[in-house]
Design an enzyme around this catalytic site. Structure first.
Site, PDB file in Angstrom:
ATOM      1  N   TRP A   1      -8.438  48.695 -23.457  1.00 15.36           N
ATOM      2  CA  TRP A   1      -7.440  47.692 -23.831  1.00 15.36           C
ATOM      3  C   TRP A   1      -6.079  47.866 -23.168  1.00 15.36           C
ATOM      4  O   TRP A   1      -5.250  46.990 -23.205  1.00 15.36           O
ATOM      5  CB  TRP A   1      -7.235  47.668 -25.347  1.00 15.36           C
ATOM      6  CG  TRP A   1      -7.263  49.011 -26.027  1.00 15.36           C
ATOM      7  CD1 TRP A   1      -8.322  49.527 -26.718  1.00 15.36           C
ATOM      8  CD2 TRP A   1      -6.230  49.993 -26.117  1.00 15.36           C
ATOM      9  NE1 TRP A   1      -8.011  50.767 -27.216  1.00 15.36           N
ATOM     10  CE2 TRP A   1      -6.729  51.079 -26.862  1.00 15.36           C
ATOM     11  CE3 TRP A   1      -4.917  50.067 -25.632  1.00 15.36           C
ATOM     12  CZ2 TRP A   1      -5.985  52.223 -27.136  1.00 15.36           C
ATOM     13  CZ3 TRP A   1      -4.169  51.202 -25.896  1.00 15.36           C
ATOM     14  CH2 TRP A   1      -4.701  52.257 -26.632  1.00 15.36           C
TER      15      TRP A   1
ATOM     16  N   LYS B   1     -17.283  43.439 -19.161  1.00 14.50           N
ATOM     17  CA  LYS B   1     -17.058  43.437 -20.619  1.00 14.50           C
ATOM     18  C   LYS B   1     -15.668  44.018 -20.884  1.00 14.50           C
ATOM     19  O   LYS B   1     -15.452  45.216 -20.770  1.00 14.50           O
ATOM     20  CB  LYS B   1     -18.099  44.273 -21.363  1.00 14.50           C
ATOM     21  CG  LYS B   1     -18.103  43.877 -22.847  1.00 14.50           C
ATOM     22  CD  LYS B   1     -18.503  44.979 -23.794  1.00 14.50           C
ATOM     23  CE  LYS B   1     -17.384  45.841 -24.274  1.00 14.50           C
ATOM     24  NZ  LYS B   1     -16.286  45.185 -24.996  1.00 14.50           N
TER      25      LYS B   1
ATOM     26  N   GLY C   1     -12.453  54.133 -19.891  1.00 12.54           N
ATOM     27  CA  GLY C   1     -12.318  54.166 -21.343  1.00 12.54           C
ATOM     28  C   GLY C   1     -12.395  55.586 -21.856  1.00 12.54           C
ATOM     29  O   GLY C   1     -12.036  56.531 -21.153  1.00 12.54           O
TER      30      GLY C   1
ATOM     31  N   GLU D   1     -13.895  56.609 -15.433  1.00 11.76           N
ATOM     32  CA  GLU D   1     -12.452  56.871 -15.409  1.00 11.76           C
ATOM     33  C   GLU D   1     -12.019  57.060 -16.852  1.00 11.76           C
ATOM     34  O   GLU D   1     -11.927  56.097 -17.602  1.00 11.76           O
ATOM     35  CB  GLU D   1     -11.694  55.685 -14.804  1.00 11.76           C
ATOM     36  CG  GLU D   1     -12.109  55.306 -13.418  1.00 11.76           C
ATOM     37  CD  GLU D   1     -11.575  56.246 -12.362  1.00 11.76           C
ATOM     38  OE1 GLU D   1     -10.787  57.156 -12.708  1.00 11.76           O
ATOM     39  OE2 GLU D   1     -11.971  56.098 -11.202  1.00 11.76           O
ATOM     40  N   LEU D   2     -11.753  58.319 -17.216  1.00 13.47           N
ATOM     41  CA  LEU D   2     -11.520  58.596 -18.636  1.00 13.47           C
ATOM     42  C   LEU D   2     -10.072  59.030 -18.877  1.00 13.47           C
ATOM     43  O   LEU D   2      -9.173  58.580 -18.190  1.00 13.47           O
ATOM     44  CB  LEU D   2     -12.534  59.633 -19.114  1.00 13.47           C
ATOM     45  CG  LEU D   2     -13.992  59.340 -18.685  1.00 13.47           C
ATOM     46  CD1 LEU D   2     -14.930  60.428 -19.146  1.00 13.47           C
ATOM     47  CD2 LEU D   2     -14.455  57.984 -19.187  1.00 13.47           C
TER      48      LEU D   2
ATOM     49  N   CYS E   1      -3.791  56.273 -18.987  1.00 14.48           N
ATOM     50  CA  CYS E   1      -4.685  57.418 -18.749  1.00 14.48           C
ATOM     51  C   CYS E   1      -3.951  58.515 -18.008  1.00 14.48           C
ATOM     52  O   CYS E   1      -4.238  59.696 -18.187  1.00 14.48           O
ATOM     53  CB  CYS E   1      -5.900  56.962 -17.965  1.00 14.48           C
ATOM     54  SG  CYS E   1      -5.476  56.079 -16.477  1.00 14.48           S
TER      55      CYS E   1
ATOM     56  N   GLU F   1      -5.614  64.425 -25.706  1.00 14.56           N
ATOM     57  CA  GLU F   1      -4.965  63.186 -25.280  1.00 14.56           C
ATOM     58  C   GLU F   1      -4.539  62.401 -26.519  1.00 14.56           C
ATOM     59  O   GLU F   1      -5.359  62.118 -27.395  1.00 14.56           O
ATOM     60  CB  GLU F   1      -5.943  62.342 -24.463  1.00 14.56           C
ATOM     61  CG  GLU F   1      -5.300  61.074 -23.968  1.00 14.56           C
ATOM     62  CD  GLU F   1      -6.292  60.151 -23.261  1.00 14.56           C
ATOM     63  OE1 GLU F   1      -7.354  59.881 -23.837  1.00 14.56           O
ATOM     64  OE2 GLU F   1      -5.965  59.706 -22.153  1.00 14.56           O
TER      65      GLU F   1
HETATM   66  P1  NAD Z   1     -13.270  53.002 -25.511  1.00 15.51           P
HETATM   67  O1  NAD Z   1     -14.179  53.922 -24.782  1.00 15.51           O
HETATM   68  O2  NAD Z   1     -13.342  52.945 -26.972  1.00 15.51           O
HETATM   69  O3  NAD Z   1     -13.513  51.506 -25.035  1.00 15.51           O
HETATM   70  C1  NAD Z   1     -13.523  51.168 -23.688  1.00 15.51           C
HETATM   71  C2  NAD Z   1     -14.503  50.031 -23.469  1.00 15.51           C
HETATM   72  O4  NAD Z   1     -15.816  50.504 -23.755  1.00 15.51           O
HETATM   73  C3  NAD Z   1     -14.278  48.826 -24.371  1.00 15.51           C
HETATM   74  O5  NAD Z   1     -14.533  47.647 -23.645  1.00 15.51           O
HETATM   75  C4  NAD Z   1     -15.333  49.015 -25.450  1.00 15.51           C
HETATM   76  O6  NAD Z   1     -15.743  47.825 -26.051  1.00 15.51           O
HETATM   77  C5  NAD Z   1     -16.463  49.596 -24.626  1.00 15.51           C
HETATM   78  N1  NAD Z   1     -17.467  50.312 -25.420  1.00 15.51           N
HETATM   79  C6  NAD Z   1     -17.318  50.876 -26.641  1.00 15.51           C
HETATM   80  N2  NAD Z   1     -18.508  51.431 -27.025  1.00 15.51           N
HETATM   81  C7  NAD Z   1     -19.383  51.213 -26.034  1.00 15.51           C
HETATM   82  C8  NAD Z   1     -20.746  51.555 -25.821  1.00 15.51           C
HETATM   83  N3  NAD Z   1     -21.454  52.227 -26.726  1.00 15.51           N
HETATM   84  N4  NAD Z   1     -21.323  51.208 -24.655  1.00 15.51           N
HETATM   85  C9  NAD Z   1     -20.628  50.541 -23.714  1.00 15.51           C
HETATM   86  N5  NAD Z   1     -19.323  50.171 -23.859  1.00 15.51           N
HETATM   87  C10 NAD Z   1     -18.727  50.501 -25.003  1.00 15.51           C
HETATM   88  O7  NAD Z   1     -11.821  53.334 -24.995  1.00 15.51           O
HETATM   89  P2  NAD Z   1     -10.445  52.636 -25.420  1.00 15.51           P
HETATM   90  O8  NAD Z   1     -10.068  53.196 -26.740  1.00 15.51           O
HETATM   91  O9  NAD Z   1     -10.530  51.156 -25.269  1.00 15.51           O
HETATM   92  O10 NAD Z   1      -9.475  53.147 -24.272  1.00 15.51           O
HETATM   93  C11 NAD Z   1      -8.771  54.325 -24.351  1.00 15.51           C
HETATM   94  C12 NAD Z   1      -9.358  55.363 -23.431  1.00 15.51           C
HETATM   95  O11 NAD Z   1      -9.464  54.871 -22.097  1.00 15.51           O
HETATM   96  C13 NAD Z   1      -8.467  56.569 -23.343  1.00 15.51           C
HETATM   97  O12 NAD Z   1      -9.211  57.756 -23.459  1.00 15.51           O
HETATM   98  C14 NAD Z   1      -7.860  56.469 -21.966  1.00 15.51           C
HETATM   99  O13 NAD Z   1      -7.435  57.663 -21.422  1.00 15.51           O
HETATM  100  C15 NAD Z   1      -8.944  55.835 -21.181  1.00 15.51           C
HETATM  101  N6  NAD Z   1      -8.405  55.182 -19.985  1.00 15.51           N
HETATM  102  C16 NAD Z   1      -8.670  55.725 -18.754  1.00 15.51           C
HETATM  103  C17 NAD Z   1      -8.146  55.153 -17.610  1.00 15.51           C
HETATM  104  C18 NAD Z   1      -8.451  55.716 -16.231  1.00 15.51           C
HETATM  105  O14 NAD Z   1      -8.279  55.013 -15.249  1.00 15.51           O
HETATM  106  N7  NAD Z   1      -8.867  56.952 -16.117  1.00 15.51           N
HETATM  107  C19 NAD Z   1      -7.367  54.020 -17.712  1.00 15.51           C
HETATM  108  C20 NAD Z   1      -7.109  53.496 -18.959  1.00 15.51           C
HETATM  109  C21 NAD Z   1      -7.647  54.091 -20.102  1.00 15.51           C
END
Ligand code: NAD
Length: 494
Positions: A154, A178, A231, A253-254, A287, A386
């Site tokens: 998000w 998605k 994510g 990318e986490l 991130c 984090e």
């Molecule tokens: P999240 O993993 O909860 O969600 C990310 C995406 O994954 C959303 O679209 C969500 O709907 C989807 N998702 C959730 N469960 C899933 C499943 N079982 N299978 C497939 N998709 C699924 O993460 P978040 O809370 O939205 O984002 C925060 C995280 O993202 C933080 O840890 C942050 O560091 C990381 N992030 C990393 C970068 C990077 O470039 N390294 C950039 C931005 C955010």
């Protein structure tokens, strides 16, 4: 009361409701109130979208399109984005609370991602191989993988889509995107531009909804060749497990717990501004957030004076106001998680210097004050995990070797900042820090030309740069026998 805006999904070139007609609310973090409805996708919708992408991959309108023509399409999309910066910025700000000033600046630059990859369109080439066999002409070519799935979080829905979409399309793949259930609107608005640019139906599909409902069917689908994910760690583990079903290639990318290191010879004013950019930009929901600040003890007090006096003046406010410097965090869950981390930091004996609470003047919405903790030692949860919010941990150091060890003592490996006027030290440390991106005397700089990505719990794979196009292709090797002589013994390798 005005009816809330309603967004459908985009599958096979058509706007469509979900298979069961359900919608969910998306919230404006500045008010804490719902402002639109988004179609709540189901496994059936995933099936439709992946099949549409698979059909489009083989359809001649896309499969036979020259790379040059694909480049023109991508450039057109970049132009359309340029023309729609203001509107898209407003949608993203309303949906995830990012500052309008940041969104306008970001989106004004983002067409460069499309232009960069459009420019690479006719350079995705193979090689002739100097083969060691007589009468054989052998060459390799790069071909697209097939259906790519892009999943975004998000905090930066458009940017994190573009960095996947542009290289995937230019390489000739089709895609199902998605977005996060917390911030789908800006991508759905942008999809209108994809439609206008003239991509054939099914080349780009958007499925909205909850990861828990549709994530598995999407990432384990047998037609999917690659999943580009940004994510959280828990979701990433699930995607890795699912890839055992379809052997989809992955880029992950986490998160991060990135160090920002300030030496005693640094330009302290710039280092303080870089520290603020690193941890308070985007309300710390980045991130690459520079959430651990290591200060050389000789400049500790002087630096903290500069830092604190600027942070105290940060204007927390409505993200739609041009003069706001910190907006809300994107979700109520995230706000509460930040609050829990602050409590933990206090329990662990961290000294709370600034912030640590919701601002009194912002009663509505999900705001949190810029927060600074001082620690004497690098241990405890808030220096390790984090937080994904505006919380900075500050620690002193005295030796270069010591700070390298401290900076690397993290499970993450995404980004790092070094502030020094000693060019040799800048190079030395860049080599030794375990991070996919190192910024020296700058922070949070991005470009389509420069890859991003991490190691360890920050994931694997890189996005951006030349490599990224190659990651969306696979090599095919073609052998041509140039001899018309009769084939000899068929029972030995040739
Ligand atoms: P999240 O993993 O909860 O969600 C990310 C995406 O994954 C959303 O679209 C969500 O709907 C989807 N998702 C959730 N469960 C899933 C499943 N079982 N299978 C497939 N998709 C699924 O993460 P978040 O809370 O939205 O984002 C925060 C995280 O993202 C933080 O840890 C942050 O560091 C990381 N992030 C990393 C970068 C990077 O470039 N390294 C950039 C931005 C955010």
């Amino acid at each position: 009361m005005e009816a809330l805006k309603k967004y459908d999904m985009y599958i096979n070139g058509e706007w469509t409701a979900s298979s069961d007609g359900q919608y969910f609310e998306s919230f404006n973090p500045a008010t804490g109130q719902p402002w639109c409805y988004v179609a709540q996708g189901t496994s059936e919708d995933v099936e439709r979208a992946v099949k549409a992408a698979d059909n489009a991959f083989y359809n001649k309108d896309w499969a036979d399109m020259t790379y040059t023509k694909r480049g023109h399409l991508l450039r057109k999309l970049g132009d359309l984005l340029s023309e729609n910066v203001e509107e898209l910025a407003e949608f993203e700000t309303r949906d995830n609370g990012k500052l309008i000033r940041e969104m306008k600046a970001q989106l004004t630059y983002m067409p460069e991602f499309f232009y960069y990859y459009a420019g690479l369109a006719d350079k995705i080439q193979g090689e002739t191989l100097p083969i060691d066999k007589k009468d054989m002409f052998v060459f390799s070519e790069r071909e697209p993988l097939g259906v790519v799935v892009a999943i975004t979080p998000w905090n930066s829905p458009l940017y994190l889509t573009f960095i996947k979409l542009a290289p995937a399309l230019i390489a000739g793949n089709t895609i199902v995107i998605k977005p996060s259930e917390h911030s789908s609107a800006s991508l759905l608005e942008f999809t209108k531009l994809i439609e206008k640019a003239g991509f054939p139906p099914g080349v780009v599909n958007i499925v909205t909804g909850f990861g828990a409902d549709i994530g598995d069917s999407l990432t384990s689908h047998p037609f999917v060749s690659r999943v580009a994910f940004t994510g959280g760690e828990k979701t990433a583990r699930n995607i890795v497990r699912n890839s055992a079903e379809n052997f989809a290639q992955l880029s992950l990318e986490l998160g991060g717990k990135s160090p920002n290191i300030v030496f005693d010879d640094a330009n302290l004013y710039n280092a303080a501004m870089g520290t603020i950019a690193g941890i308070f930009g985007a309300t710390g929901q980045s991130c690459v957030a520079g959430s651990r600040l290591f200060l050389h003890q000789k400049i500790y007090d002087e630096f903290m004076d500069i830092l604190v006096s600027r942070v105290e003046k940060i204007k927390i406010g409505d993200p739609m106001s041009a003069d706001s410097e910190i907006g809300p965090v994107a979700t109520l869950n995230q706000l509460e998680s930040i609050e829990r981390y602050v409590e933990t930091g206090l329990d662990e004996g961290g000294k709370l210097l600034l912030g640590g609470k919701r601002p009194e003047h912002m009663k509505e919405g999900w705001y949190f004050e810029p927060t600074i903790f001082e620690h004497t030692e690098h241990n405890g949860c808030i220096t390790k995990e984090e937080i994904f919010g505006p919380v900075l941990s500050v620690m002193p150091f005295s030796e270069e070797e010591e700070v390298i060890k401290l900076a690397n003592s993290t499970d993450y490996g995404l980004a790092a900042g070094i502030w020094t006027n000693d060019i040799g030290r800048g190079h030395r440390l860049s080599k030794r820090l375990r991070a996919g991106i190192v910024w020296v005397n700058t922070y949070r700089s991005i470009s389509p030309i420069a890859p991003i990505g991490g190691s360890k719990l920050s994931g694997y794979g890189r996005e951006g740069g030349l490599e990224s196009v190659h990651d969306y292709t696979q090599k095919k090797t073609v052998w041509i026998n140039t001899s018309s002589a009769p084939m000899s013994d068929p029972f030995i390798i040739r």
